[in-house]
Design a protein around this motif. Structure first.
Motif, PDB file in Angstrom:
ATOM      1  N   UNK A  44       0.828  -1.207   0.000  1.00  0.00           N
ATOM      2  CA  UNK A  44       0.000   0.000   0.000  1.00  0.00           C
ATOM      3  C   UNK A  44       0.865   1.260   0.000  1.00  0.00           C
ATOM      4  N   UNK A  45       2.091   1.102   0.462  1.00  0.00           N
ATOM      5  CA  UNK A  45       3.032   2.232   0.555  1.00  0.00           C
ATOM      6  C   UNK A  45       4.231   1.958  -0.352  1.00  0.00           C
ATOM      7  N   UNK A  46       3.942   1.693  -1.614  1.00  0.00           N
ATOM      8  CA  UNK A  46       4.961   1.279  -2.581  1.00  0.00           C
ATOM      9  C   UNK A  46       6.144   2.243  -2.611  1.00  0.00           C
ATOM     10  N   UNK A  47       5.872   3.539  -2.750  1.00  0.00           N
ATOM     11  CA  UNK A  47       6.945   4.527  -2.898  1.00  0.00           C
ATOM     12  C   UNK A  47       7.680   4.745  -1.569  1.00  0.00           C
ATOM     13  N   UNK A  48       6.950   4.737  -0.482  1.00  0.00           N
ATOM     14  CA  UNK A  48       7.583   4.870   0.825  1.00  0.00           C
ATOM     15  C   UNK A  48       8.475   3.668   1.120  1.00  0.00           C
ATOM     16  N   UNK A  49       8.031   2.495   0.668  1.00  0.00           N
ATOM     17  CA  UNK A  49       8.828   1.289   0.868  1.00  0.00           C
ATOM     18  C   UNK A  49      10.140   1.378   0.099  1.00  0.00           C
ATOM     19  N   UNK A  50      10.056   1.844  -1.151  1.00  0.00           N
ATOM     20  CA  UNK A  50      11.272   1.998  -1.949  1.00  0.00           C
ATOM     21  C   UNK A  50      12.192   3.033  -1.325  1.00  0.00           C
ATOM     22  N   UNK A  51      11.615   4.132  -0.850  1.00  0.00           N
ATOM     23  CA  UNK A  51      12.419   5.178  -0.210  1.00  0.00           C
ATOM     24  C   UNK A  51      13.107   4.643   1.048  1.00  0.00           C
ATOM     25  N   UNK A  52      12.397   3.792   1.787  1.00  0.00           N
ATOM     26  CA  UNK A  52      12.981   3.192   2.974  1.00  0.00           C
ATOM     27  C   UNK A  52      14.125   2.252   2.642  1.00  0.00           C
ATOM     28  N   UNK A  53      13.979   1.516   1.550  1.00  0.00           N
ATOM     29  CA  UNK A  53      15.042   0.604   1.128  1.00  0.00           C
ATOM     30  C   UNK A  53      16.280   1.374   0.669  1.00  0.00           C
ATOM     31  N   UNK A  54      16.063   2.567   0.116  1.00  0.00           N
ATOM     32  CA  UNK A  54      17.207   3.417  -0.255  1.00  0.00           C
ATOM     33  C   UNK A  54      18.031   3.760   0.982  1.00  0.00           C
ATOM     34  N   UNK A  55      17.351   4.000   2.078  1.00  0.00           N
ATOM     35  CA  UNK A  55      18.052   4.318   3.328  1.00  0.00           C
ATOM     36  C   UNK A  55      18.856   3.117   3.834  1.00  0.00           C
ATOM     37  N   UNK A  56      18.448   1.932   3.410  1.00  0.00           N
ATOM     38  CA  UNK A  56      19.164   0.718   3.788  1.00  0.00           C
ATOM     39  C   UNK A  56      20.299   0.390   2.823  1.00  0.00           C
ATOM     40  N   UNK A  57      20.557   1.305   1.884  1.00  0.00           N
ATOM     41  CA  UNK A  57      21.701   1.131   0.989  1.00  0.00           C
ATOM     42  C   UNK A  57      21.390   0.675  -0.411  1.00  0.00           C
ATOM     43  N   UNK A  58      20.118   0.549  -0.758  1.00  0.00           N
ATOM     44  CA  UNK A  58      19.755   0.151  -2.117  1.00  0.00           C
ATOM     45  C   UNK A  58      19.840   1.339  -3.082  1.00  0.00           C
ATOM     46  N   UNK A  59      20.241   1.052  -4.318  1.00  0.00           N
ATOM     47  CA  UNK A  59      20.197   2.016  -5.409  1.00  0.00           C
ATOM     48  C   UNK A  59      18.971   1.692  -6.256  1.00  0.00           C
ATOM     49  N   UNK A  60      18.122   2.686  -6.510  1.00  0.00           N
ATOM     50  CA  UNK A  60      16.906   2.475  -7.292  1.00  0.00           C
ATOM     51  C   UNK A  60      17.187   2.788  -8.757  1.00  0.00           C
ATOM     52  N   UNK A  61      17.033   1.772  -9.605  1.00  0.00           N
ATOM     53  CA  UNK A  61      17.187   1.915 -11.053  1.00  0.00           C
ATOM     54  C   UNK A  61      15.815   1.829 -11.689  1.00  0.00           C
ATOM     55  N   UNK A  62      15.495   2.748 -12.580  1.00  0.00           N
ATOM     56  CA  UNK A  62      14.189   2.742 -13.232  1.00  0.00           C
ATOM     57  C   UNK A  62      14.360   2.661 -14.739  1.00  0.00           C
ATOM     58  N   UNK A  63      13.678   1.707 -15.347  1.00  0.00           N
ATOM     59  CA  UNK A  63      13.736   1.547 -16.800  1.00  0.00           C
ATOM     60  C   UNK A  63      12.976   2.681 -17.474  1.00  0.00           C
TER      61      UNK A  63
END
Length: 252
Positions: A166-185
Motif C-alpha cells: 500500500x506504501x509502494x513509494x515509501x517502501x522503496x524510499x525506505x530501502x534506499x536508506x538501507x543502501x539500495x540504489x533504485x534503477x528505473x527503466x
C-alpha cells in the motif's frame, strides 16, 4: 458437486471473490503440481473422465500428496474454467500469507502499475528464471492469482515472494536508506550495457503505456534503458524485463 458448490467455485474466477475467500483456481496438471510442490494448500481438485482416461497417474500423485479430488462433468468443468478449451483438471488452492520479516536480497525487482496479466506473469517468470527471490508490486499491478497471470508465469508465481504494498513509494524510499540504489527503466536512461551496479539494487519497471510516474522518478537514483538499433518504438515491458534482469544479475 452440488449446484451451490459449482456456483461457489466458479465465483473464484472473479478477483473480488478470490480476495474475499483467500482462494484461487489453478488449471492444468503441470501448474497444479507446481502449486502443490511449492506447499500451497490444496482444498480440492476437480477432473473429468477424459482427463482420468489419459492421465490416471496424475490422480495417483494427488492421492499420494493427500489432495482431495472429485470427478465432475465436462460442462461443470467449463463453468470453473476461464479458458475456451479447459485442460480437464482444476485445483482450488488457498493463498499464502507473505512474510515481510525475511532479509532482503541484493537484487530486488519492483513493479509499478503493471496491469496487464500477461505482462505481469511473464515478468515473474523471467525474474524466477534469473534467480530473483523477491518482487515488490504496487497495488495497481495485476493480481498474481489471476488465472492469466498464473498461466503466463508458468507456475513461477508459486516460487517467488511477491509483496503487494500500500506504501509502494515509501517502501522503496525506505530501502534506499538501507543502501539500495533504485534503477528505473526508461527510454531516456543510460545504456544498461554501460552501467555497473556498485551494491544492492532495485530494478523498477512501470506500465509501458504510461511509463514511470513522476513520484517514482523522484526517488530514482538512475534511469536505465536498452539501446535499440531498429525502428520499433519500444520493447514490450515483459521483453525488456528479461534483458534488464539478465544483464544486472550477471553484473552483481
Amino acid at each position: 458437486m452440488t449446484k451451490n458448490e459449482l456456483k461457489y467455485y466458479s465465483s473464484l474466477q472473479k478477483k473480488k471473490h478470490r480476495k474475499t475467500e483467500g482462494k484461487f483456481p489453478v488449471e492444468g496438471a503441470k501448474l497444479i503440481r507446481e502449486a502443490i510442490e511449492s506447499e500451497f494448500i490444496c482444498e480440492i481438485v476437480f477432473y473429468t473422465h477424459l482427463f482420468e482416461d489419459k492421465y490416471g497417474e496424475f490422480l495417483e500423485y494427488l492421492k499420494f500428496k493427500g489432495c482431495k479430488s472429485e470427478l465432475i462433468s465436462q460442462k461443470e468443468l467449463e463453468r470453473l474454467s476461464d479458458t475456451e478449451t479447459p485442460q480437464g483438471i482444476i485445483g482450488i488452492f488457498s493463498e499464502k500469507n507473505v512474510s515481510t520479516s525475511n532479509a532482503n536480497p541484493q537484487f530486488l525487482l519492483a513493479l509499478e502499475d503493471i496491469s496487464d496479466p500477461g505482462n505481469m506473469g511473464t515478468i515473474i517468470r523471467n525474474a524466477d528464471w534469473f534467480g530473483l527471490k523477491k518482487i515488490i508490486a504496487s497495488n495497481n499491478c495485476a493480481e498474481i492469482y489471476n488465472p492469466k497471470v498464473i498461466r503466463s508465469s508458468a507456475g513461477s508465481v508459486f516460487h517467488i515472494e511477491i509483496l503487494f504494498s500500500n506504501d509502494f513509494y515509501d517502501l522503496l524510499a525506505g530501502l534506499k536508506k538501507d543502501g539500495y540504489i533504485v534503477l528505473t527503466a526508461d527510454l531516456k536512461g543510460e545504456s544498461i550495457y554501460e552501467f555497473t551496479p556498485g551494491g544492492k539494487i532495485i530494478l523498477t519497471l512501470s506500465n509501458e503505456a504510461k511509463g514511470p510516474s513522476d513520484k517514482l522518478k523522484s526517488i530514482t537514483d538512475k534511469l536505465i534503458t536498452i539501446p535499440g538499433g531498429g525502428r520499433a518504438e519500444s520493447l514490450n515491458v515483459a521483453s525488456a524485463s528479461a534483458v534488464l534482469i539478465s544483464e544486472l544479475a550477471r553484473k552483481i
